[in-house]
Design a protein around this motif. Structure first.
Motif, PDB file in Angstrom:
ATOM      1  N   ARG D   2       0.787  -1.081  -0.059  1.00 28.20           N
ATOM      2  CA  ARG D   2      -0.192   0.172  -0.020  1.00 28.20           C
ATOM      3  C   ARG D   2       0.756   1.331   0.006  1.00 28.20           C
ATOM      4  O   ARG D   2       1.821   1.203   0.899  1.00 28.20           O
ATOM      5  N   ILE D   3       0.572   1.990  -1.120  1.00 24.45           N
ATOM      6  CA  ILE D   3       1.469   3.053  -1.082  1.00 24.45           C
ATOM      7  C   ILE D   3       0.976   4.524  -0.992  1.00 24.45           C
ATOM      8  O   ILE D   3      -0.181   4.648  -1.536  1.00 24.45           O
ATOM      9  N   GLY D   4       1.456   5.414  -0.269  1.00 26.45           N
ATOM     10  CA  GLY D   4       1.048   6.781  -0.225  1.00 26.45           C
ATOM     11  C   GLY D   4       1.841   7.760  -1.047  1.00 26.45           C
ATOM     12  O   GLY D   4       3.008   7.560  -1.012  1.00 26.45           O
ATOM     13  N   GLY D  36      -3.664   8.825  -2.128  1.00 24.25           N
ATOM     14  CA  GLY D  36      -2.951   9.935  -2.216  1.00 24.25           C
ATOM     15  C   GLY D  36      -3.560  10.951  -0.948  1.00 24.25           C
ATOM     16  O   GLY D  36      -4.726  11.246  -1.097  1.00 24.25           O
ATOM     17  N   PHE D  37      -2.341  11.647  -0.522  1.00 28.30           N
ATOM     18  CA  PHE D  37      -2.816  12.699   0.399  1.00 28.30           C
ATOM     19  C   PHE D  37      -2.838  14.173  -0.234  1.00 28.30           C
ATOM     20  O   PHE D  37      -2.213  14.412  -1.187  1.00 28.30           O
ATOM     21  N   GLU D  83       7.851  13.331  14.285  1.00 25.94           N
ATOM     22  CA  GLU D  83       7.881  12.480  15.785  1.00 25.94           C
ATOM     23  C   GLU D  83       6.868  11.099  15.718  1.00 25.94           C
ATOM     24  O   GLU D  83       7.171  10.346  16.423  1.00 25.94           O
ATOM     25  N   SER D  84       5.850  11.395  15.019  1.00 23.25           N
ATOM     26  CA  SER D  84       4.864  10.264  14.747  1.00 23.25           C
ATOM     27  C   SER D  84       4.889   9.566  13.752  1.00 23.25           C
ATOM     28  O   SER D  84       3.978   8.919  13.097  1.00 23.25           O
ATOM     29  N   ALA D  85       6.175   9.656  13.003  1.00 25.58           N
ATOM     30  CA  ALA D  85       6.119   8.928  11.638  1.00 25.58           C
ATOM     31  C   ALA D  85       5.989   7.431  11.397  1.00 25.58           C
ATOM     32  O   ALA D  85       4.713   7.205  10.716  1.00 25.58           O
ATOM     33  N   SER D  86       6.361   6.774  12.283  1.00 20.80           N
ATOM     34  CA  SER D  86       6.057   5.274  12.213  1.00 20.80           C
ATOM     35  C   SER D  86       4.479   4.967  12.631  1.00 20.80           C
ATOM     36  O   SER D  86       3.747   4.162  11.994  1.00 20.80           O
ATOM     37  N   TYR D  92      -2.302   4.833   8.525  1.00 22.09           N
ATOM     38  CA  TYR D  92      -2.812   4.719   6.974  1.00 22.09           C
ATOM     39  C   TYR D  92      -2.583   3.316   6.570  1.00 22.09           C
ATOM     40  O   TYR D  92      -3.105   3.083   5.161  1.00 22.09           O
ATOM     41  N   GLY D  93      -2.027   2.588   7.174  1.00 15.19           N
ATOM     42  CA  GLY D  93      -1.630   1.109   6.690  1.00 15.19           C
ATOM     43  C   GLY D  93      -0.872   1.414   5.427  1.00 15.19           C
ATOM     44  O   GLY D  93      -0.725   0.343   4.628  1.00 15.19           O
ATOM     45  N   ILE D  94       0.039   2.480   5.270  1.00 13.73           N
ATOM     46  CA  ILE D  94       1.104   2.472   4.050  1.00 13.73           C
ATOM     47  C   ILE D  94       2.374   1.640   4.265  1.00 13.73           C
ATOM     48  O   ILE D  94       2.928   1.783   5.360  1.00 13.73           O
TER      49      ILE D  94
END
Lengths: 341, 341, 341, 341
Positions: D2-4, D36-37, D83-86, D92-94
């Motif tokens: 799954r790609i963002g 897509g964000f 800071e909340s990257a992971s 988003y399940g990406i």
């Protein structure tokens, strides 16, 4: 009011601009509803249509083609439409139909109108050959594409001392050849309106080379043909696969000129690039104005007529008048062009 | 016949096409001689001219600018020219002068004509504001350039949720703004013909954003100005170097809109790119036709007049009639444009 | 130093930009003299040349074609040139020859170099198929023209539910087809590097129509050919006038697809418009840089080599290396393109 | 997988081509899902996204702007994201984020990557100033627009014996000025990399006029500035409304040149037209390739890197390397350009 709109016939830059303008004027100017029939008269007969609102026409002004699609319809199905015209109008609840199209479409529009359907036509043809309007949208774009091609071809012709024969659209009228030939600085222009003498072209090229201008560009309408006895000429020949050959007058003329002149001659067939893609500013403005005036005519009950450019004004002219006669290139326009060969 | 030709006033795509057409028609159609005066009326007064033959005009059809140059001339030197008009004609041995220019040039042409010089004018202005002709060459090119710019700007406006204010040429008449605004799909058009209310523009933008269309393009003629009390507006201010500031209405309006809307607004001043470079096919054709008809008029002795496009024909109209009144955008043309905002 | 320059082979946008750059760098950078041979090697053998100074190259940067002309030369005359190479150099008093041309020209350049003439080559081909340089000027312009054509054709294809087959240049290598196909959003690309299966194209079109995308554009290099047994295919047939038919793979493929699909398919043969006219900015920059580096190489005595783009740098590579092998489209480039069909 | 995907920073022709390519390669090549964000990192933080399938990216290849929108984000919100990257990735399940953007975006991408989010970057800037890639998409389009403007402006400059000062984009690096100046045949180029001497420009113009070339075009990057003491120069002044004046170096230089030369000098500020609208073929191809390789890198687990053009290949380079240093115009490139002034 509920307005039906459809596009029929060949692709033409500006169709979307008309549709957009009709929807805007109808909805924001009059509070109308608009529906669009798909694939021309086919959609009208088969009941394929969709509502058109401001969102549906957003962003289409500069886009070529038609968001409604277009398809050819057999004559007998058109007759069928004409016979049930008032019933069709009732069925879809439309108070007026705005068909956008060329000679065939406007003839059909007239049949529908005669049969009782309220119709306001919008003329469309890249060939510019509809009488009663000074210009049609799409034509300016086609001329622009052909002119740019000739601008490009000239440098090659000059560098290689060649004759380039450029075949442009125009089966029955030579407007595109006339104007793109003038704008592209062609040294010869061949129109459907007047059979051309190959001898004249040969002489022109030879005189140019004698003067030190060692190249020439000849602009030929696809519907042009040689004067009788002027050259061997095969119209619509069939190839080995049983298909009609895609070898038009441009190619045949290039072959003939090379044979007679003993110089390299090359055909360039512009084809469909002339009728697609984004319209010029001129065509967008004209198409937008046509759409506006079609809606206004509908609200005045001015049916059985079509929009037409006359000088700087848009006027309404009877459909009957519009389709009786093709607008051909008159002799004096050709004389203006010949002056700068 | 010996023909003098000159170009005066601002640069305009199509000038070279007229010169080329005059030379071709005169030389090959009538066996005339042609001379070109350099830098407009200045060359006429100072005796700077050169012979023009087919070679001199070869390859210039598609080139912007003018091979003869152009310069402004002070009013009193023009009066001087008028006073010695017939003498000047005799001195250069010219049977007719063909000045190609805008309002100022045509006024000068009329003075020369009244003073006894045989004159056939050719109107020229990218602004399209000369009465008695449906269109002038150069205008289509200017509109095309401005339209392409708006096509480009829209994607930026949309991606960034911005208001773009595009300032186009047109000091006294708003034709370029009207047609490029329509063709470029502007959401507001401001013309010199009608002071604009900033409130209307603010409301339009806010409504668009409310509808989810989070951008807007506003097309402003350089000669447009706000309605009294509508916004602070400084005309022709002087900068710290004692020069007039190059900050026109476009920039000032963008600043004002950003302030009121609380959204990013950016000005784009198209400037001189609108008036230079290769002419569109439309302008090349119109310019070529004007040149042809000017020569024909000269040979008919049809002096004191200028070429004019009327519908699809080129006609000759009195210079007097041409320059008395500016052609402004009428209210109904603006109504057509407003419909698709 | 005295420098001779010539252009040989087919027309290519950017030739004039090289000539201009050579003259500028040589004259203003080194105080050299430059002469230009006319019509390629023919001018060298026949003694047709002219001095080139800053005025001679003024205004040619943006012009297509070549101010020096170009002509093909028979192989045995080339050999003649090679045999008298050092004598020719002495005769014209040139310290170096800068030939600008494609594979044939560079091969000839190598022969002259081997025979003792100081030579610095500049590679030129719209086909982009010369090894040892990342790109050649002219290619970007050709790709741009073909891409714009495909942009236009798509709207027609879509409006009429048609398959358009666009034939672009590229006899031995498919670079133009690859890049214009990718840029124009083609749904199939056929290259000389890999025989195509008509079945694959038929399947692709049918799947598109099944998905509701009722049109397709296929981009075909003129040198592409079907896989054996894939379709009937006639190469270089002769028409009724004894001339080779101008009916290439594009036309034949359109006929075949129409037959198999039962849908309208139309060929568009772009032809010479791809190789003429004003160069893109990219090509003007690359050509200008090549000219600059050719002069520098000459002054370093770096003979027998040609300019080449490597990454962002211009380097000199041996002529021998440049012409031994055609640069073909590798499989991984084709895979990238297939991804977006 | 799954790609963002998201686009951040200024508008740039080719963004949509990357998005389209990512979706095509991911879905048809790997069976991935793509979301897509919206509005750049803002969409990532605020949870605004939408699924992207083949239909969503249909017809966008040639369109400027970005269908995903773009917005600037304050630094502290970016830190928040890092800071909340992971957690964000999980939310988003990406499996990977593909941000497309310029220096700021790639720096943010690197922060996210360092903080544990799998990231593959795609560089984007019309300024072409990102190290480690030979070129970025958007740059070729910007250069093309600026070059066409200079082509147009030259005819006006020449007809009126004027100096035109054309201000193009490039705040920190002068690539657009360099290449459009070379391609447009400018007679002077001013870059941010090297303060310019007004005296040199004055001397160049005077020499041109002395040689009979009575016009000049000077191409100035918006970030160029005069050498100390060379002219009065006001950076970022504030106008009467409390806004920063839109009067850049181009306008100030034109004023200064007019004063010193006693000749007309006019500024033309190209502005936003350089960054919007349909991308050139070159940019569409490069953008499409970048998208393809970004997806491949994601599937190889090649995170923390971005796509880069190296010669004719696309390679992956560490994000760290890409953003440490701006790519500036080196002195030897400027020397090539000066040669043809």
């Amino acid at each position: 009011m509920r307005i039906g709109v459809l596009t029929a016939g060949g692709d033409c830059p500006g169709l979307n601009a008309v549709i957009r303008s009709v929807v805007h004027r109808a909805m924001t100017g009059h509070g109308d509803e608009v529906i669009g029939f798909e694939d021309g008269f086919k959609g009208l007969l088969d009941g394929h249509f969709r509502p058109l609102d401001l969102n549906a026409v957003s962003g289409i002004l500069a886009r070529g083609g038609t968001i409604l699609g277009s398809a050819r319809l057999e004559r007998n199905r058109l007759r069928e439409a004409a016979e049930s015209a008032s019933e069709l109008a009732r069925q879809y609840g439309i108070d007026v139909l705005i068909p956008i199209g060329g000679e065939g479409t406007l003839t059909a529009a007239r049949m529908l109108s005669d049969a009782g359907m309220p119709v306001v036509g919008v003329p469309k043809t890249i060939d510019n050959d509809i009488s009663s309007t000074d210009r049609t949208f799409g034509f300016d774009t086609a001329v622009g594409v052909a002119t740019e091609a000739m601008d490009r071809l000239k440098t090659t012709a000059e560098s290689h001392q060649r004759v380039m024969v450029v075949e442009v659209m125009g089966r029955h009228a030579g407007w595109i050849a006339l104007e793109s030939g003038m704008a592209g600085g062609a040294h010869g222009i061949c129109l459907p309106e007047r059979p051309f003498e190959v001898d004249d072209l040969v002489k022109m090229v030879e005189e140019r080379f004698a003067r030190g201008k060692k190249f020439a560009v000849i602009c030929v309408a696809e519907g042009a043909h040689p004067a009788e006895g002027s050259m061997e000429y095969a119209k619509g020949e069939i190839d080995q696969f049983g298909h009609e050959r895609f070898q038009g007058i441009g190619t045949q003329l290039a072959v003939e000129l090379e044979r007679r002149l003993g110089k390299e001659a090359r055909p360039v067939i512009l084809g469909h690039v002339q009728r697609g893609g984004t319209p010029t500013a001129y065509d967008r403005v004209l198409a937008t104005r046509f759409g506006w005036h079609a809606v206004e005519a509908a609200h005045r009950g001015d049916f059985g007529r079509m929009t037409a450019l006359r000088g700087t004004h848009i006027e309404m002219v009877p459909l009957a008048e519009a389709v009786t006669q093709l607008k051909r290139v008159p002799a004096d326009r050709m004389r203006e062009a010949e002056s700068v060969f």
